[in-house]
Design a protein around this motif. Structure first.
Motif, PDB file in Angstrom:
ATOM      1  N   ASN A  87       0.840  -1.199  -0.135  1.00  0.00           N
ATOM      2  CA  ASN A  87      -0.101   0.066   0.012  1.00  0.00           C
ATOM      3  C   ASN A  87       1.053   1.197   0.071  1.00  0.00           C
ATOM      4  OD1 ASN A  87      -2.005   1.517   0.207  1.00  0.00           O
ATOM      5  ND2 ASN A  87      -2.889   0.614   2.120  1.00  0.00           N
ATOM      6  N   ARG A 128      -7.048   6.487  -2.756  1.00  0.00           N
ATOM      7  CA  ARG A 128      -5.817   6.014  -2.803  1.00  0.00           C
ATOM      8  C   ARG A 128      -5.932   4.474  -3.311  1.00  0.00           C
ATOM      9  NH1 ARG A 128      -3.718   9.108   1.248  1.00  0.00           N
ATOM     10  NH2 ARG A 128      -4.435   7.753   2.777  1.00  0.00           N
ATOM     11  N   LYS A 129      -6.635   3.931  -2.453  1.00  0.00           N
ATOM     12  CA  LYS A 129      -7.037   2.551  -2.797  1.00  0.00           C
ATOM     13  C   LYS A 129      -7.353   2.069  -4.432  1.00  0.00           C
ATOM     14  CE  LYS A 129      -9.584  -1.675  -1.559  1.00  0.00           C
ATOM     15  NZ  LYS A 129      -9.170  -2.003  -3.155  1.00  0.00           N
ATOM     16  N   ARG A 171      -4.502   2.599  -6.622  1.00  0.00           N
ATOM     17  CA  ARG A 171      -3.521   1.430  -6.575  1.00  0.00           C
ATOM     18  C   ARG A 171      -4.223   0.269  -7.536  1.00  0.00           C
ATOM     19  NH1 ARG A 171      -3.732  -0.585  -1.607  1.00  0.00           N
ATOM     20  NH2 ARG A 171      -4.493  -2.753  -2.221  1.00  0.00           N
ATOM     21  N   VAL A 205      -2.014  11.110  -5.144  1.00  0.00           N
ATOM     22  CA  VAL A 205      -2.412   9.839  -4.718  1.00  0.00           C
ATOM     23  C   VAL A 205      -1.879   8.737  -5.882  1.00  0.00           C
ATOM     24  CG1 VAL A 205      -4.340   8.290  -4.954  1.00  0.00           C
ATOM     25  CG2 VAL A 205      -4.782  10.441  -3.759  1.00  0.00           C
ATOM     26  N   ARG A 206      -1.747   9.157  -6.837  1.00  0.00           N
ATOM     27  CA  ARG A 206      -1.112   7.913  -8.119  1.00  0.00           C
ATOM     28  C   ARG A 206       0.396   8.090  -7.672  1.00  0.00           C
ATOM     29  NH1 ARG A 206      -4.544  10.346 -12.238  1.00  0.00           N
ATOM     30  NH2 ARG A 206      -6.005   9.017 -13.125  1.00  0.00           N
ATOM     31  N   SER A 249       1.316   6.047  -4.722  1.00  0.00           N
ATOM     32  CA  SER A 249       1.198   4.433  -4.958  1.00  0.00           C
ATOM     33  C   SER A 249       2.165   4.024  -6.089  1.00  0.00           C
ATOM     34  CB  SER A 249      -0.392   4.381  -5.459  1.00  0.00           C
ATOM     35  OG  SER A 249      -0.348   3.098  -6.374  1.00  0.00           O
TER      36      SER A 249
END
Ligand SMILES: Nc1ncnc2c1ncn2[C@@H]1O[C@H](COP(=O)(O)OP(=O)(O)OP(=O)(O)O)[C@@H](O)[C@H]1O
Ligand SMILES: [Mg+2]
Length: 732
Positions: A146, A334-335, A338, A453-454, A457
């Motif tokens: 993560n 964020r999840k 990913r 966020v990208r 990750s």
């Protein structure tokens, strides 16, 4: 037809309860016997449900019985032709075990439809076809972390720290000046507004020049700073990407062979290209706009407080609420980011594998299927990316709404304060521009947020593999000096399972002695573990139990690069060459070798003749992975590549299997000649090629069943004699 058992794939079933067509997912247990209700003429047919078939895309309308049958039959045919692929079990969760089922599979009913229809069905089904991809198992090695390694990426910035500081300083100076601009503008507006009052005395130009010059200088400095930090950052970003890619590639090259057994090349290449690219872009944007934005917000808030604490209060109270809401949405995004990145990698690995195996794809006429599979994987990726995009859009939309609301309140409340003379026109102007600065910066940060966020990750994914340590190092350990090397190899009670399949024991208490100067041959049925012996010798994997020793030293103590690079000459069962000239391919065995040595090695391998017949001779450039030459030619170049390094231990795994009798005899002579003073381990299915070996070991089921010379084994009339006899009768 009745069925009971455990499904390993998805199959079209009819639920009596819901009277609808459903897909039963992999692993569903069906304990009760379930009657078939399709086709009254359905016969009992032996259809294996252990094969995994793919669910078609969801239908808007229930299929007709004909459609159903065509698809079912196609699956059965695919299975018979061996072209059934593993399932993705997309329809997981649709099946309820309590339902009574009826299968849409009926070979008996197939007779009704006739072959022509079946063929048409085949073409139609193909586009939706099966998938060769496996579902990514949660918690497996394929799943990435993560972003926990994100912070470690900063060490790659160490070399550029001064440049980075310069960029940060420029960005902050630009931001600071941006904060000053509203004040300077306010001063100017104040002067101008004073001159609009009639009774004002004095020279307009004198009064206005000073604030105007200050404003112009501010604009100038801001422009220079902006140019400076953008230029520096882009150079630092490129350096960072280069360093990351080099480190990642170097780390991938170090990984255990077991790692490559489970990871797709496409996924690895995606980390090298797309993830590094994503991180680089985010890094640049976050430093430039993020830093600038934060500085501007902080500075503007201070200025605004100086201008009007009351108005600032309105802003400051509401901001934390927006920030908290943003953080909550961010965790979800964020999840999503990913998942979207992993799915994109997966799609790329489909394309990569298909393009790398183009001949197989063409030979099975699977172009449409591969295209469908790729587009299906891309669809899933774009679905996730769209959800991410929607999430980011929602986030930005809400942020903008909140911020615009704030500006409106400032104007509303500011107008009231102006009317009650608590602020002046210039001050309100400054406050408005400053609050717009805050609004713009916050909006920019909210856009950046998606990028960040990208980036986090992506950096996590890149660092995960950079940090990964192989269990078998590439270098380090003992080397035996060339002159004191006897190259006696001893396998002692070796037990081994492949890490990717630990439940299957491939070698069981395997012991074999390969003394210097002797030719040891291993034969036995396919899948017995012969190639595994060579892989262990090369230390591609470590044994589970027992030991392998070279001159009495365990291979785990020896320097792997010495062992592989200088001591063992290994000719793989499926030799692959590189897309370069034949000369360079042979030189791959010894980069220091001269052209004369290259030709000598080619002569030894009986390759010189055909190489010379090529119009460009040794400079003939091969296709990717050695395509563009025949299998036998490839084998001989691979033999030359192994011989050029004059190895003390020579391993030939089916090295002459693709040669004709004459070429094989010549290569065999060479092997006999070069085996003097070397330890040679030969693996061959064609037993005639190993008759002269000093020792022949018959390997079956991971154990040595018989061992001895050809004559001894023939006398024993055991497994070897049996194999020889069977081959001889087959040849005649
Ligand atoms: N990389 C791998 N990961 C997991 N299992 C493997 C791997 N390579 C081989 N195996 C399994 O190990 C067993 C032995 O394989 P191996 O390649 O050593 O057989 P072989 O005797 O060389 O067969 P052949 O004569 O067909 O080349 C087989 O059951 C095979 O499926
Ligand atoms: Mg093999």
């Amino acid at each position: 037809m009745l069925f009971a058992g455990k499904f390993q794939g998805s199959i079209l079933v009819r639920s009596k309860i819901e009277k609808g067509w459903q897909w039963m997912s992999a692993g569903t247990k069906c304990k009760q016997k379930s009657p078939l209700t399709i086709g009254q003429n359905a016969k009992k047919v032996p259809i294996s449900l252990h094969h995994v078939v793919r669910a078609p895309p969801p239908r808007s309308t229930p299929p007709t019985v004909h459609q159903l049958l065509r698809e079912s039959i196609q699956r059965v045919r695919n299975h018979v032709q061996g072209s059934v692929f593993k399932n993705q079990s997309r329809a997981k969760g649709l099946w309820k075990p309590s339902q009574t089922l009826a299968f849409g599979v009926g070979a008996g009913v197939a007779l009704h439809t006739g072959w022509s229809k079946m063929n048409r069905a085949e073409c139609k089904v193909k586009a939706n076809g099966a998938t060769r991809l496996l579902e990514v198992k949660k918690g497996s090695d394929l799943e990435t972390n993560n972003g926990e390694h994100f912070w470690e990426v900063l060490r790659f910035l160490r070399e550029d720290v001064w440049y980075l500081l310069a960029a940060v300083a420029s960005a902050m100076l630009a931001a600071f000046i941006n904060v000053q601009i509203p004040l300077l503008l306010g001063d100017l507006v104040q002067v101008v507004s004073e001159f609009t009052v009639r009774e004002h005395a004095g020279n307009y130009l004198d009064a206005v020049t000073r604030p105007a010059l200050r404003l112009i200088s501010a604009y100038g400095i801001q422009a220079v700073c902006t140019c400076g930090y953008i230029a520096i950052l882009s150079s630092v970003g490129e350096q960072l990407a280069t360093r990351l890619r080099t480190a990642l590639f170097t780390s991938l090259l170090k990984q255990d062979i077991a790692f490559f057994d489970i990871h797709h090349t496409g996924e690895l290449v995606n980390r090298l290209s797309a993830d590094v690219q994503d991180f680089k872009s985010s890094f640049k944007l976050c430093i430039s706009q993020g830093l600038r934005g934060t500085t501007q917000i902080a500075g503007s808030v201070v200025c605004m407080y100086g201008l009007s604490p009351k108005l600032t209060g309105v802003l400051v109270i509401t901001l934390p609420i927006i920030v908290l809401a943003g953080a909550a949405i961010g965790a979800v995004l964020r999840k999503l980011a990913r998942d979207a990145q992993e799915q994109t990698s997966r799609a790329m690995s489909v394309a990569d594998e298909a393009l790398a195996n183009m001949r197989t794809v063409r030979a099975f006429a699977m172009e449409e299927q591969e295209a469908a599979l790729f587009s299906q994987e891309l669809d899933r990726a774009s679905g996730l990316q769209s959800r991410l995009g929607f999430g980011i859009g929602l986030f930005q939309g809400l942020t903008n709404l909140a911020l615009n609301g704030l500006v409106l309140s400032v104007v509303y409340y500011g107008g009231y304060l102006l009317a009650s003379n608590e602020v002046q026109a210039g001050q309100l102007m400054s406050f408005l521009v400053a609050s717009q600065n805050v609004q713009r910066s916050l909006a920019a940060i909210s856009i950046l947020f998606g990028q960040a966020v990208r980036g986090v990750s992506a950096a996590g994914r890149v660092m995960e593999y950079i940090k990964m340590e192989p269990s078998i190092p590439l270098t380090g350990g003992k080397c035996i000096l060339y002159h004191s090397l006897y190259a006696n190899v001893e396998f002692d009670g070796v037990t081994f399972s492949y890490p990717s399949r630990p439940q299957q024991t491939v070698l069981k208490d395997f012991s074999l002695s390969c003394p210097r100067g002797k030719v040891i041959a291993i034969c036995g049925p396919s899948g017995a573990g012969k190639s595994t012996v060579t892989a262990l010798m090369e230390r591609f994997y470590d044994v589970t139990a027992g030991s392998i020793k070279v001159d009495g030293i365990e291979v785990t103590e020896l320097d792997p690069s010495w062992l592989r690079g200088r001591t063992i000459g290994y000719i793989n069962q499926e030799p692959t060459l590189f897309a370069t000239s034949i000369r360079e391919n042979i030189r791959y065995g010894d980069p220091q070798a001269t052209d004369v040595e290259v030709e000598e090695a080619a002569k030894l391998a009986n390759a010189h003749g055909f190489i010379q017949d090529f119009p460009s001779g040794y400079d003939t450039v091969l296709g990717e992975r050695g395509a563009t030459i025949s299998g036998g030619q490839k084998q001989r170049i691979a033999i030359a590549r192994a011989l050029i390094k004059r190895p003390s231990i020579l391993i030939l795994d089916e090295a002459t299997s693709a040669l004709d009798a004459e070429a094989e005899r010549l290569v065999q002579d060479t092997i006999n000649a070069v085996s003097k003073g070397r330890t040679v381990l030969i693996i061959a299915h064609r037993l005639s090629t190993i008759q002269n070996a000093d020792v022949i070991a018959v390997l079956s089921d991971g154990r040595i069943q018989e061992i001895g010379s050809h004559t001894e084994l023939m006398k024993r009339k055991g497994m070897y004699a049996d194999l020889v006899q069977r081959q001889a009768s087959h040849d005649h």
